[in-house]
Motif scaffolding. Structure first.
Motif: not given
Length: 170
Positions: A14-16, A102-108, A110-116
């Motif tokens: 999640n941090d990355i 794109f090949s990561c879990s949905n949680n990852i 979501i975390k990417f989109l939240e940060a964006a």
């Protein structure tokens, strides 16, 4: 000769995902350092980024007063700068979602989109809006939203004089 070292194994957590999302939205690299500029009210975001850079990459960073109401985070590390440019792109019109997200879990995802969204958007109770100037970043975010079962709408915003901007809403 200055030596640049970063941790050689990167686990996408999640941090990355957060760091990559906020960098893609707000960050810059010049080949020698990574930087982000935010409003003074967003110091907590820059502090979080600084902590992640230290914990995950063993890189120190500084946060200093910028012009007006801004703060600037700067991390001087050539390898880190090249990493960010390679996986996220350089300059706003060339930014992109890193391929491996794109090949990561949905949680990852979501975390990417939240940060964006923290960087280039707005998040309401049942709504997310992003303002993006890169076609690659736009298309990547749309793909992530679709992967998550969300149907985004895209609108071209011609208000910018020097660049096109797309507004994505979910």
């Amino acid at each position: 000769v200055r030596k640049y070292r970063i941790n050689d194994k990167l686990i996408i957590d999640n941090d990355i995902a957060y760091l990559l999302g906020i960098y893609t939205a707000e960050g810059s690299s010049d080949g020698n350092s990574v930087g982000m500029v935010m409003n003074t009210k967003e110091r907590h975001i820059l502090t979080k980024i600084s902590t992640i850079l230290k914990q995950k990459f063993n890189c120190n960073s500084t946060i200093r007063k910028g012009t007006g109401e801004s703060l600037e985070l700067r991390c001087s590390n050539r390898l880190l700068s090249e990493f960010f440019m390679s996986v996220c792109g350089k300059y706003a019109p060339n930014k992109k979602v890193p391929k491996f997200i794109f090949s990561c879990s949905n949680n990852i995802k979501i975390k990417f989109l939240e940060a964006a969204t923290t960087g280039d958007g707005w998040k309401g109770i049942n709504e997310i809006k992003l303002g993006i100037t890169s076609k690659l970043f736009r298309d990547g975010c749309v793909s992530l939203f679709l992967d998550l079962g969300l149907m985004p709408s895209i609108r071209l915003d011609n208000k910018l004089y020097y660049n096109k901007k797309w507004n994505i809403q979910c």
